[in-house]
Write a protein that holds these residues in place. Structure first.
Motif, short mmCIF file in Angstrom:
data_model
loop_
_atom_site.label_atom_id
_atom_site.label_comp_id
_atom_site.label_asym_id
_atom_site.label_seq_id
_atom_site.Cartn_x
_atom_site.Cartn_y
_atom_site.Cartn_z
N PRO A 191 -0.99 55.43 -53.40
CA PRO A 191 -1.84 56.14 -52.56
C PRO A 191 -1.18 56.81 -51.48
O PRO A 191 -1.42 57.86 -50.91
CB PRO A 191 -2.86 55.19 -52.06
N SER A 192 -0.06 56.13 -50.73
CA SER A 192 0.86 56.73 -49.56
C SER A 192 1.32 57.84 -50.10
O SER A 192 1.61 58.99 -49.36
CB SER A 192 1.66 55.60 -48.93
N ILE A 193 1.96 57.84 -51.42
CA ILE A 193 2.78 59.18 -51.66
C ILE A 193 1.74 60.39 -51.84
O ILE A 193 2.09 61.35 -51.49
CB ILE A 193 3.35 58.85 -52.95
N ALA A 194 0.53 60.19 -52.59
CA ALA A 194 -0.29 61.08 -52.60
C ALA A 194 -1.01 61.65 -51.28
O ALA A 194 -0.98 62.82 -51.17
CB ALA A 194 -1.60 60.68 -53.49
N ALA A 195 -1.17 60.80 -50.18
CA ALA A 195 -1.45 61.23 -49.07
C ALA A 195 -0.57 62.10 -48.28
O ALA A 195 -0.63 63.16 -47.81
CB ALA A 195 -1.86 59.94 -48.18
#
Length: 202
Positions: A191-195
């Motif tokens: 999720p942190s990469i997507a965000a």
């Protein structure tokens, strides 16, 4: 009248009032805003409708009673725009009036060939919500935005695609699978990469 299904990080939000062309009441808009505000835990969100119309916009009786100028529209579109996950509007049919706001706030828009797009605020005697013309102009330019908002034109799905208002036109039977395919990588990603990628894209 608003359905929320959660599955493995994917939130699917469905406007489900097809008998009234998914016209939006104040209660429906508040529920949508609450869902969008809670969706920060989702890895992807798909917004769609039941029946053959995505949404006719505001319920006209409620619009005349004050819903047309309520701040709940901006609350909803702002919450969607602020989500760190990928958001897709899967338009199962025509998109009209204030319902444009939540769709314009999504990252990606796909539509069926029969969909029409219009926003007759000037004819009805209302101003659009402040962020709607800004987001629309960013997608299709000021002239085409005025064509919709001031000239009152109904735009076909093919024209919406050529303008850049929608990103893909797909057969009705393929609509939801296409939306799922578009969010699959985001659901599987950290999720942190997507965000982080979402932040870089603006």
């Amino acid at each position: 009248m608003i359905e929320l299904n959660k599955e493995d990080g994917l939130w699917i939000v469905t406007l489900n009032n097809p008998g009234k062309a998914n016209a939006l009441t104040g209660a429906m808009l508040t529920e949508l805003a609450e869902i969008a505000e809670a969706a920060s835990e989702a890895r992807a969100l798909i917004l769609t409708g039941a029946g053959k119309v995505f949404s006719a916009g505001a319920d006209l009786d409620e619009a005349r009673a004050g819903l047309a100028t309520s701040d709940v529209w901006e609350r909803l579109s702002g919450a969607i725009a602020a989500l760190p996950c990928l958001t897709v509007a899967a338009l199962n049919g025509t998109l009209a009036g204030g319902a444009n706001g939540m769709v314009l706030a999504c990252d990606i828009r796909i539509a069926v060939p029969s969909a029409k797009f219009f926003y007759p605020v000037m004819k009805l005697g209302f101003l659009p919500q402040p962020s709607d013309p800004v987001r629309m102009s960013a997608l299709i330019g000021p002239s085409r935005t005025k064509m919709i908002l001031m000239a009152g034109q109904k735009i076909t799905a093919d024209d919406a695609y050529s303008f850049g208002l929608v990103d893909r036109v797909v057969a009705p039977d393929d609509l939801m699978q296409t939306a799922r395919d578009l969010v699959a990588d985001s659901i599987a990603a950290d999720p942190s990469i997507a965000a982080g990628i979402a932040g870089l894209c603006g």
